[in-house]
Design an enzyme around this catalytic site. Structure first.
Site, PDB file in Angstrom:
ATOM      1  N   ASP A   1       0.815  -1.210   0.000  1.00  0.00           N
ATOM      2  CA  ASP A   1       0.000   0.000   0.000  1.00  0.00           C
ATOM      3  C   ASP A   1       0.852   1.265   0.000  1.00  0.00           C
ATOM      4  O   ASP A   1       2.067   1.213   0.171  1.00  0.00           O
ATOM      5  CB  ASP A   1      -0.953   0.005   1.211  1.00  0.00           C
ATOM      6  CG  ASP A   1      -0.268  -0.421   2.511  1.00  0.00           C
ATOM      7  OD1 ASP A   1       0.980  -0.452   2.561  1.00  0.00           O
ATOM      8  OD2 ASP A   1      -0.975  -0.725   3.490  1.00  0.00           O
TER       9      ASP A   1
ATOM     10  N   ASN B   1      -6.982  -2.907  14.542  1.00  0.00           N
ATOM     11  CA  ASN B   1      -8.397  -3.188  14.272  1.00  0.00           C
ATOM     12  C   ASN B   1      -8.540  -4.412  13.362  1.00  0.00           C
ATOM     13  O   ASN B   1      -9.609  -4.664  12.821  1.00  0.00           O
ATOM     14  CB  ASN B   1      -9.071  -1.967  13.634  1.00  0.00           C
ATOM     15  CG  ASN B   1      -8.399  -1.556  12.338  1.00  0.00           C
ATOM     16  OD1 ASN B   1      -7.444  -2.198  11.895  1.00  0.00           O
ATOM     17  ND2 ASN B   1      -8.884  -0.496  11.729  1.00  0.00           N
TER      18      ASN B   1
ATOM     19  N   HIS C   1      -6.782  -4.878  10.567  1.00  0.00           N
ATOM     20  CA  HIS C   1      -6.520  -4.654   9.147  1.00  0.00           C
ATOM     21  C   HIS C   1      -5.213  -5.301   8.720  1.00  0.00           C
ATOM     22  O   HIS C   1      -4.283  -5.468   9.507  1.00  0.00           O
ATOM     23  CB  HIS C   1      -6.592  -3.170   8.759  1.00  0.00           C
ATOM     24  CG  HIS C   1      -5.420  -2.320   9.146  1.00  0.00           C
ATOM     25  ND1 HIS C   1      -5.574  -1.041   9.644  1.00  0.00           N
ATOM     26  CD2 HIS C   1      -4.090  -2.521   9.094  1.00  0.00           C
ATOM     27  CE1 HIS C   1      -4.394  -0.512   9.868  1.00  0.00           C
ATOM     28  NE2 HIS C   1      -3.472  -1.388   9.556  1.00  0.00           N
TER      29      HIS C   1
ATOM     30  N   GLU D   1      -9.416  -2.062   5.590  1.00  0.00           N
ATOM     31  CA  GLU D   1     -10.015  -1.717   6.867  1.00  0.00           C
ATOM     32  C   GLU D   1     -11.288  -2.533   7.119  1.00  0.00           C
ATOM     33  O   GLU D   1     -11.884  -3.051   6.171  1.00  0.00           O
ATOM     34  CB  GLU D   1     -10.362  -0.218   6.868  1.00  0.00           C
ATOM     35  CG  GLU D   1      -9.163   0.700   6.702  1.00  0.00           C
ATOM     36  CD  GLU D   1      -8.338   0.829   7.985  1.00  0.00           C
ATOM     37  OE1 GLU D   1      -8.299  -0.104   8.808  1.00  0.00           O
ATOM     38  OE2 GLU D   1      -7.706   1.895   8.154  1.00  0.00           O
TER      39      GLU D   1
HETATM   40  C1  GLP Z   1      -0.114   0.113   8.665  1.00  0.00           C
HETATM   41  C2  GLP Z   1       0.170  -0.657   7.373  1.00  0.00           C
HETATM   42  C3  GLP Z   1       0.053  -2.154   7.548  1.00  0.00           C
HETATM   43  C4  GLP Z   1       0.773  -2.552   8.814  1.00  0.00           C
HETATM   44  C5  GLP Z   1       0.065  -1.977  10.003  1.00  0.00           C
HETATM   45  C6  GLP Z   1       0.680  -2.343  11.358  1.00  0.00           C
HETATM   46  O1  GLP Z   1      -1.340   0.698   8.742  1.00  0.00           O
HETATM   47  N1  GLP Z   1      -0.625  -0.241   6.266  1.00  0.00           N
HETATM   48  O2  GLP Z   1       0.559  -2.815   6.401  1.00  0.00           O
HETATM   49  O3  GLP Z   1       0.806  -3.958   8.928  1.00  0.00           O
HETATM   50  O4  GLP Z   1       0.037  -0.568   9.893  1.00  0.00           O
HETATM   51  O5  GLP Z   1       1.750  -1.525  11.632  1.00  0.00           O
HETATM   52  P1  GLP Z   1       2.798  -1.762  12.797  1.00  0.00           P
HETATM   53  O6  GLP Z   1       3.649  -2.896  12.338  1.00  0.00           O
HETATM   54  O7  GLP Z   1       3.571  -0.482  12.894  1.00  0.00           O
HETATM   55  O8  GLP Z   1       2.026  -2.078  14.017  1.00  0.00           O
END
Ligand code: GLP
Length: 237
Positions: free
Chosen positions: A67, A136, A138, A143
């Protein structure tokens, strides 16, 4: 699904990096699906070390990121393109032309999403997909919602996600509200998936994702249907 429980973040990172290295060694032209966020940082640094020590060669590897934020240019320090260059690509011998991240500056994000979906198809899909998990539930920027989005698309971010990401932005108004995110089809089409999850604050959502109902309200729950899913985590022990 296979669950690898690790004692801490360092061990989790080692296990993630080892699986990626194994994949790259067995298939030097592998298509890696890559994620951003704090979770994969340790693994990326180990991949960089493996390259530096001559233990890995990424020259034939192709990467597709999950993304990108809309409105952020590649040189914006909060863009995912910048993150990937800084934390991985600039430290290994992957050909930059073979590293793909959606274009956050595209004037028409829907058209960019369509281009990205076709690009993944033209690569023959993803061989190994690395995923993190949002609080959440995702994955990528898929989402919670009423349905699982099949294809790459332009998405508006959840309040909880915007809040979680606010730690990276100085001013609230700079936090992007939308992104381009790949969909379930490309993720579930990957031959292998690694879901990396760290921290006690994610234990509940991880359990819900793995053992709860399969529902678009918990996007990661769809992973239960994948036949080659490895969860590497320090939060279930
Ligand atoms: C972001 C990314 C995800 C990622 C998630 C968790 O929103 N788009 O791909 O897995 O956050 O992030 P973190 O690893 O910093 O907890």
């Amino acid at each position: 699904m296979k669950i690898i429980n690790t004692a801490n973040y360092e061990e989790m990172s080692r296990a993630v990096a080892d699986l990626i290295l194994e994949e790259v060694r067995s298939n030097p032209k592998t298509v890696l699906g890559l994620a951003t966020g704090s979770t994969p940082l340790g693994a990326y640094s180990l991949l960089a070390n493996a390259y530096k020590s001559g233990a890995a060669d990424f020259s034939g590897v192709v990467s597709v990121n999950l993304d990108e934020y809309c409105g952020l240019a590649p040189d914006n320090h909060q863009s995912y393109r910048y993150f990937m260059d800084k934390n991985l690509f600039s430290h290994i011998n992957i050909d930059r032309a073979n590293t793909h991240v959606p274009d956050g500056t595209a004037l028409n994000p829907e058209a960019e999403a369509e281009r990205y979906e076709k690009l993944i198809e033209s690569l023959g899909g993803i061989d190994l997909q690395l995923l993190g998990l949002g609080h959440n539930g995702h994955v990528a920027f898929i989402e919670p919602g009423d349905e699982f989005p099949a294809k790459t698309r332009h998405v508006y971010l959840d309040e909880q996600t915007i809040k979680a990401n606010s730690r990276f932005f100085e001013r609230h108004e700079d936090i992007p509200e939308s992104a381009i995110s790949i969909g379930i089809k490309a993720i579930m089409g990957a031959e292998k998936i690694i879901l990396a999850v760290s921290g006690n604050d994610k234990a509940n959502i991880l359990k819900k994702s793995l053992y709860g109902a399969i529902t678009p309200q918990v996007p990661a729950s769809v992973l239960q249907l994948h036949n080659n899913l490895t969860i590497i985590t320090d939060c279930l022990g």
